[in-house]
Design a protein around this motif. Structure first.
Motif, short mmCIF file in Angstrom:
data_model
loop_
_atom_site.label_atom_id
_atom_site.label_comp_id
_atom_site.label_asym_id
_atom_site.label_seq_id
_atom_site.Cartn_x
_atom_site.Cartn_y
_atom_site.Cartn_z
N ILE B 53 7.09 12.83 -8.73
CA ILE B 53 6.98 11.87 -7.43
C ILE B 53 8.52 11.16 -8.01
O ILE B 53 9.34 11.26 -7.94
N ALA B 54 8.11 10.14 -8.66
CA ALA B 54 8.53 9.33 -9.28
C ALA B 54 9.87 9.88 -10.34
O ALA B 54 10.91 9.18 -9.55
N CYS B 56 11.67 11.76 -9.35
CA CYS B 56 13.00 12.24 -7.84
C CYS B 56 13.99 11.39 -7.57
O CYS B 56 15.25 10.90 -8.15
N ALA B 57 13.35 9.24 -7.62
CA ALA B 57 14.23 8.44 -7.62
C ALA B 57 14.53 8.03 -8.53
O ALA B 57 15.93 7.86 -8.50
N VAL B 100 2.07 1.12 -0.94
CA VAL B 100 3.98 1.52 -1.04
C VAL B 100 4.97 0.53 -0.65
O VAL B 100 5.88 0.40 -2.01
N THR B 171 4.01 16.76 -3.50
CA THR B 171 4.75 16.80 -4.14
C THR B 171 6.00 17.63 -4.06
O THR B 171 7.32 16.85 -4.05
N ILE B 174 8.15 16.23 -1.27
CA ILE B 174 9.20 14.96 -1.40
C ILE B 174 9.92 15.23 -2.53
O ILE B 174 11.27 15.11 -2.50
N LEU B 218 14.20 2.98 -4.09
CA LEU B 218 13.35 4.54 -3.62
C LEU B 218 12.11 4.64 -4.67
O LEU B 218 12.17 4.65 -5.02
N THR B 221 9.36 2.01 -4.26
CA THR B 221 8.79 3.05 -3.27
C THR B 221 8.32 4.17 -3.90
O THR B 221 6.65 4.34 -3.10
N LEU B 222 8.50 4.95 -4.26
CA LEU B 222 8.39 6.47 -5.08
C LEU B 222 6.94 6.27 -6.24
O LEU B 222 6.09 6.81 -6.46
N SER B 223 7.02 5.23 -6.72
CA SER B 223 6.60 5.13 -8.05
C SER B 223 4.98 4.55 -7.76
O SER B 223 3.79 4.74 -7.52
N PHE B 225 3.99 4.77 -5.11
CA PHE B 225 3.54 6.19 -4.11
C PHE B 225 2.44 7.08 -5.24
O PHE B 225 1.25 7.24 -4.74
#
Lengths: 261, 318
Positions: B53-54, B56-57, B100, B171, B174, B218, B221-223, B225
């Protein structure tokens, strides 16, 4: 002095003058001073001078890369402010920079991405890119400008110098440039490709694009430009028509008056 | 005219890394009976979910030529705050969203420092890495927050939708979203352009600063989440969550072929990289190798993979 190897192609004659496209009045930045000139639609206007005379800096002033310290630009007769290259592009002014590798191209990106990058407005919706469209556009420019490639998905870094330069020109044209700035357009390009680039520049002018050429090659300026601004120490020393160009006088002027070698 | 791109470097690189993943899985399947079971594979996927997840960004940020060290700390603050919000009586879903949002804010601060104030990204995010985790320690007073969380708190990290864990489904969603963003949207195109050549990007009219800030936001935000998800999986809010996690993510991203200089890389590669790391750790566990040795293996695999990539690249570049 080293001037004039062979003049590969000759100046083909002026076009009928039309209204001014871009006019600069007393344009000044930290490195150029009170530049006043104008370029008409379909005109090729040159800047000639020694290295360091301020040619590239004149281009940077127009593109909004250097902060203006004075003066005003007019586009189609209206005063315009150009604080950054993005705004220049929105107004239809694009630049083919001197340093192709460091300023003109994305070597690792595909030819189609390179051509699309300055204008995704026409090939994207809600920021989603239409790849079919960008590929088709790139294919059209590749045919138009005779860019030799295997595929528009090929990395730009794998092309030859001349073809890379054509990709940069295609990028500018795709951005719907009505005024094109070319800084040393044939540097590092072989003779054959040079002729092709000149032909492209002339064709664009014939289609009504206004063109500013910044060059330190006399033959290039003489072969292309309808009018030429001679630059000395960041200032325009004179503006000459093509038929007034005389290699001896021009060089005396740009080397500093009366200083003949 | 359209055939040749298939042998393009980035596609070739993906082929190599997928090959490596399959090889590792094959070896582990031969060495351990328990490896190729649904339960075990699901377990590995759940453990790598946060990294993916993290990642990706982070992949997009690193493609653009920037870096973020504060990922683990953002996870910690988001994880602890999601628990604290619940203890305040805020329902679980809004509590997650609020936590988040805290990550988004930290991302914005990172973006502001790096892009607008021109602080080198390593320094700026090293600063937020310390400061943000410090805040998490202060807020919790060093205690775990587990009392008064209720059953709902673990839904995000532990519940199932049919046969599949919710965390894995999220996951996957995302990942799919970011695959799309990276390859089909302006943000993706611009991040490659900026990382490939910042000056050309500027001259091409790209709003380099805006793209940079958006990418940091981003990542934040993703970290966050991922942090909320991890807190939920553990059933506890703790300022200790995600220590060193930023390096797990960077290892996955770099294994996946993203260059530290920017300009190339893909979320697909990051996914494979994360799975390689996850499966190796899992395999070594199953084989009874002590976790101390696992770190050695992780280090060797990272450097080895990058070296392998260099050698292979030099060979195909006739």
């Amino acid at each position: 002095m080293m001037v004039g190897k062979v003049v590969h192609s000759r100046y083909a004659g002026g076009r009928t003058p039309s209204e001014a496209l871009l006019e600069a009045r007393e344009l000044s930045t930290k490195s150029v001073h009170s530049l006043s000139f104008s370029v008409r639609k379909g005109e090729i206007f040159g800047f000639y001078g020694l290295r360091g005379a301020g040619k590239s800096e004149a281009a940077r002033a127009v593109m909004g890369l250097d902060r203006l310290m004075g003066g005003q630009l007019f586009l189609d007769g209206k005063p315009v402010k150009i604080p950054n290259p993005g705004q220049a592009l929105r107004l239809g002014i694009a630049m083919v920079p001197e340093e192709r590798l460091t300023e003109g191209l994305f070597m690792k990106l595909s030819v189609s991405d390179n051509i699309a990058v300055a204008n995704y407005r026409n090939s994207s919706r809600f920021t989603i890119v239409n790849e079919k469209n960008t590929s088709a556009v790139a294919g059209r420019f590749a045919r138009d400008l005779n860019i030799k490639l295997h595929s528009v998905r090929q990395r730009a870094g794998t092309l030859s110098g001349g073809n890379q330069q054509k990709v940069v020109i295609a990028k500018c044209l795709n951005a719907r440039a009505k005024l094109l700035l070319l800084d040393e357009p044939s540097r590092g390009i072989d003779v054959g490709a040079k002729e092709e680039i000149y032909a492209i520049i002339r064709t664009l002018a014939a289609r009504g694009v206004g063109i500013l050429v910044f060059s330190s090659e006399y033959e290039e300026i003489a072969a292309l430009c309808d009018r030429v601004a001679l630059m000395v120490d960041g200032k325009i020393a004179a503006i000459l028509k093509n038929d007034e160009l005389n290699i001896r006088d021009v060089h005396m002027l740009i080397m500093g008056k009366g200083d003949v070698e | 005219m359209n055939r040749r791109w298939k042998f393009d470097k980035s596609n070739y690189q993906k082929l190599v890394i997928v090959g490596v993943l399959l090889l590792i899985m094959l070896a582990l399947a031969v060495l351990s009976r328990e490896f190729l079971t649904v339960a075990n594979i699901t377990n590995v996927l759940r453990q790598t979910a946060a990294t993916i997840i993290a990642g990706c960004a982070v992949t997009m940020l690193m493609v653009s030529g920037n870096f973020d060290l504060s990922i683990g700390s953002i996870m910690a603050i988001a994880g602890t705050m999601s628990a604290i919000f619940v203890t305040w009586g805020i329902p679980n879903l809004p509590a997650i969203l609020l936590s988040v949002l805290i990550g988004t804010l930290v991302g914005l601060i990172n973006g502001f420092l790096v892009i607008l104030l021109n602080v080198p990204s390593i320094i700026a995010t090293l600063g937020t890495m310390y400061a943000v985790r410090g805040v998490a320690w202060v807020i919790t007073g060093g205690n775990s927050i587990s009392r008064g969380l209720g059953k709902g708190f673990t839904v995000l990290g532990r519940s199932y939708v049919g046969p599949l864990p919710l965390s894995i489904l999220l996951t996957a969603a995302i990942f799919a979203l970011f695959y799309f963003i990276q390859h089909r949207t302006l943000l993706g195109k611009y991040s490659y352009a900026i990382g490939g050549n910042r000056r050309t990007a500027l001259l091409s009219g790209i709003n380099v600063n805006l793209v940079g800030v958006v990418l940091y936001v981003l990542v934040g935000t993703l970290s966050a989440f991922a942090g909320a998800m991890m807190a939920s999986r553990l059933g506890v809010g703790n300022a200790n969550i995600g220590v060193g996690f930023e390096f797990d993510v960077v290892v996955a991203v770099v294994l996946g072929g993203t260059s530290l200089e920017g300009g190339e890389g893909s979320v697909f590669g990051m996914l494979v990289g994360a799975l390689i790391v996850g499966f190796i750790a899992n395999g070594l566990n199953l084989l009874g190798v002590h976790s101390f040795y696992q770190d050695i293996v992780k280090g060797v695999v990272l450097v080895g993979a990058v070296l392998l990539d260099r050698v292979l690249q030099a060979r195909i570049r006739r």
